[in-house]
Design a protein around this motif. Sequence first.
Motif, PDB file in Angstrom:
ATOM      1  N   TYR A 158      22.249 -59.702 -29.955  1.00  0.00           N
ATOM      2  CA  TYR A 158      21.229 -59.039 -30.760  1.00  0.00           C
ATOM      3  C   TYR A 158      21.860 -58.428 -32.009  1.00  0.00           C
ATOM      4  O   TYR A 158      22.338 -57.295 -32.007  1.00  0.00           O
ATOM      5  N   ALA A 159      21.844 -59.174 -33.075  1.00  0.00           N
ATOM      6  CA  ALA A 159      22.564 -58.794 -34.291  1.00  0.00           C
ATOM      7  C   ALA A 159      22.067 -57.482 -34.873  1.00  0.00           C
ATOM      8  O   ALA A 159      22.855 -56.640 -35.304  1.00  0.00           O
ATOM      9  N   ASP A 160      20.756 -57.267 -34.892  1.00  0.00           N
ATOM     10  CA  ASP A 160      20.211 -56.048 -35.491  1.00  0.00           C
ATOM     11  C   ASP A 160      20.688 -54.809 -34.748  1.00  0.00           C
ATOM     12  O   ASP A 160      20.947 -53.762 -35.363  1.00  0.00           O
ATOM     13  N   VAL A 161      20.779 -54.913 -33.443  1.00  0.00           N
ATOM     14  CA  VAL A 161      21.260 -53.790 -32.644  1.00  0.00           C
ATOM     15  C   VAL A 161      22.761 -53.624 -32.818  1.00  0.00           C
ATOM     16  O   VAL A 161      23.280 -52.509 -32.973  1.00  0.00           O
ATOM     17  N   ASN A 162      23.481 -54.733 -32.815  1.00  0.00           N
ATOM     18  CA  ASN A 162      24.938 -54.672 -32.903  1.00  0.00           C
ATOM     19  C   ASN A 162      25.427 -54.085 -34.225  1.00  0.00           C
ATOM     20  O   ASN A 162      26.522 -53.522 -34.288  1.00  0.00           O
ATOM     21  N   LYS A 163      24.623 -54.231 -35.276  1.00  0.00           N
ATOM     22  CA  LYS A 163      25.031 -53.712 -36.577  1.00  0.00           C
ATOM     23  C   LYS A 163      25.268 -52.200 -36.537  1.00  0.00           C
ATOM     24  O   LYS A 163      26.055 -51.677 -37.313  1.00  0.00           O
ATOM     25  N   VAL A 164      24.555 -51.506 -35.666  1.00  0.00           N
ATOM     26  CA  VAL A 164      24.674 -50.042 -35.589  1.00  0.00           C
ATOM     27  C   VAL A 164      25.260 -49.622 -34.243  1.00  0.00           C
ATOM     28  O   VAL A 164      25.001 -48.529 -33.754  1.00  0.00           O
ATOM     29  N   SER A 165      26.035 -50.513 -33.627  1.00  0.00           N
ATOM     30  CA  SER A 165      26.568 -50.226 -32.301  1.00  0.00           C
ATOM     31  C   SER A 165      28.058 -50.510 -32.255  1.00  0.00           C
ATOM     32  O   SER A 165      28.649 -51.004 -33.227  1.00  0.00           O
ATOM     33  N   MET A 217      27.106 -60.997 -35.254  1.00  0.00           N
ATOM     34  CA  MET A 217      27.534 -59.594 -35.233  1.00  0.00           C
ATOM     35  C   MET A 217      27.898 -59.263 -33.779  1.00  0.00           C
ATOM     36  O   MET A 217      27.036 -58.927 -32.959  1.00  0.00           O
ATOM     37  N   ASP A 218      29.180 -59.339 -33.475  1.00  0.00           N
ATOM     38  CA  ASP A 218      29.576 -59.184 -32.074  1.00  0.00           C
ATOM     39  C   ASP A 218      31.062 -58.826 -32.013  1.00  0.00           C
ATOM     40  O   ASP A 218      31.794 -58.945 -33.010  1.00  0.00           O
ATOM     41  N   VAL A 219      31.504 -58.383 -30.844  1.00  0.00           N
ATOM     42  CA  VAL A 219      32.915 -58.096 -30.595  1.00  0.00           C
ATOM     43  C   VAL A 219      33.297 -58.754 -29.274  1.00  0.00           C
ATOM     44  O   VAL A 219      32.440 -59.252 -28.544  1.00  0.00           O
TER      45      VAL A 219
END
Length: 855
Positions: A288-295, A388-390
Amino acid sequence: MRFKLRNLLLIFSTVCIFLNPFHISGSPLLLTCGPNTGGTDADGRKWEPDGKYLVAGDDKSTAAKAGLQDPSLPSYVPYMSARIFQSESTYQFPLQNSSSRTLLRLHFYPSPYPNVDVSKSYFSVVAGSMLLLNNFSAYITAEALSQSYLVKEYYLTPPRSASLNVTFRPADNSFAFINGVEVIAAPEIFDNEPLLVGSYIDARTFTTVPVTASSMEMSYRLNVGGQFISPMNDSDGLMRTWYDDSVYIYGAGHGVALQADTRVGYKKMPPYTAPLDVYRTYRSMGAYADVNKVSNLTWIFEIDPGFMYLVRLHWCDSEMVKVNQRVFDVMINNMTAAHEVDLFGWTNAIATPVRKDYVVITENVTGNDDTHMWVSLVPTNQTRPEFMDVLLNGLEIFKMSDNVESTLAGPNPMISDLMRKYLEGHRMGLKDFEENDSTIIITFGAGGAAAVGVATAVICVVYRRKRKATAGGDSRTSWLPISWNSNTNTTKSSTAGKNQTLVAISTDAASNCRHFSLVEVTSATDNFDESNVIGVGGFGKVYKGVIDGGTKVAIKRSNPSSGQGVNEFVTEIEMLSRLRHRHLVSLIGFCEDNGEMILVYDYMGRGTLREHLYKGNETTLSWKQRLQICIGSARGLHYLHTGAKYTIIHRDVKTTNILLDDKWVAKVSDFGLSKTGPTMDKGHVSTAVKGSFGYLDPEYFSRQQLTDKSDVYSFGVVLFEVLCARPALSPNLPQDQVSLADWAARNVRNGTVENIIDPALKGTVSPDSLAKFVEMAAKCLADHGGHRPSMGDVLWSLEMVLQLQETYESSGAMEGPEEGRSVEYDRENDGEKNETTGYEENDHTFSLYVNQEGR
């Protein structure tokens, strides 16, 4: 000729060494301390006696045997024998390879020993010129960490001679002791100059730290996203232990734990770096890229300030197939360790292991009580990556020696203030823990590190109730929404043509329960009005609600600052959507709109069992009612253990998780911590310890080996809670009465059970019914799982107890049915098969044989 033959043999042996993937430098030296004879441990390793390695004329020691064998000990050898030093004494160990590092492990078991008080043992340990321990108390350390034994692991720099001297120095008027020693010629695992955290400016401007001259103490070793790896399954014969990382994760967002779907090999990586299992499993943030951007993904650890620490990160990206697909930053203590990490860019290959070391300096400032280290992975958008991930596979933390003072010694760990207050019944006392119904997560760190054990467990619970501010000052949520309309193994095509695995609620689970919108749930609870709150748990608040024009439901809403989150949410849905049983609470549906995580259940009008045992209960349950509730609960648990397709271990059995409907039918609830049980030839599941204070199986607590007998132990505590009408933990009582399990077991042994039963029951309970109940409940609390009954046996015994009580009430005397008569109990059609999933209940009928004259 001899010369040629010798050369050929040398070449052959050298080739064999390099071809052997499990090679370490030399055979390990394993010493059991004290006895004149060695022994074999539970893993089949042979230990020799330590006597011949003591320096002649320097030894004033005595051999001793431990007076108590704790059930958590992994092996009789080497822990049940010890060498006691009343004065300074030295071991001298020959080194097979004096040019390599020496891996030194010291084993301590602070048990009672003849003629000494182990609680008064304080000593120092020096290896060569390196101070390893100073004023060390194994007793205090084990008590603070809630461990029965300790293992200290060190990687010592090569000495200047062909031997290693290890000296034990008792403090004044004290003594030292040791149970076991391992000396292994280790490969050079610290062979580079890692970057100094905080010095990074760009790819060419940073500072490195030479570490080859530093000795190391292992503080943490984690298999990120994977399970516990035992020493016998470690690589290259180094016998290291790798622990589950989930307990150290900060916040509710655990990301997703995955396993590589492609073959993973070492390639150019030395096998001793880490087991392949570490590189096969990993943790990422999800899709979930939108969530990951601020996580971010963040882990928190306790450390001894004032030392430098080497942080080792293990990576193996088995998903990305080109550069700039997954890019992230590494932050340690809010300082940049690595910028724009692109694992495929580093290796130019898929599924290729790589490890990187970073050094962080910690300050020991007077009055500064911040003894924590933070390790964070943060997605970056600077390079416009595809995802957007780690990702992280493994993590190790080593304390580095102070080369000026040549020391690795830190202070004895102290039990946390929070835990002390809990035990003393103050701020985190009985009232708070009952009302909040807090669930704890506990783990054991390797090597007896000060950050591990109950102190860390409680600290982690507290930190998980906060939201961490990032380096930039932004409050970043780590919430992870769930996609419910796809299979767990659903794949989503990326623009790169690479399928990306998503973790989601399976189609089967989603189809077996209802998906509520947030509007429906809000309307059902009057916008989550506080007047509708009927309970508070570790997951969040529980509201009473009304849906579909009149159907009462219970609605559990997640708390973003809770210690539970995505994993528990998914587990609850996956479990309860597949299980149908009269004595399991029914899940109606769920909601995950707008980042919410909400579960909707059947409404249980009578609340929890605990509410009717104490806490000012208005209704006093009769003995027969209590037995019927226990039997219903046992049926539910027995179904989980044997009736479903796979064994399911509840892992959090307690009186607040036993609910009662309007007709007093008991139902087991809260499956957020449940685990699918052992398969194949294994008798247990190796996993981090999760559960609730007072109910935890001591064997599971100590060894991280979960079995269905762990539920049996917890249920045994519930049974005594029902009998005594008091909580599992009562911190305000005298110390010997704080734990209900210990107090009840002690009274059973002393034959004084009549002193602890609920006064409201006295004069109403059949003596034979009580005796059978107590006998069975006590067996549930056996230290060893193998000595406990199965849940089926518990159910059978409870039904017998009920029959004895009913006979007593109907006749006024203790008279049973005719001798040999079979009294059958129909299970009221409890079993329901879920045709979709194949989970079904055993349709057994229990037969009770009761002697006419009673017992």
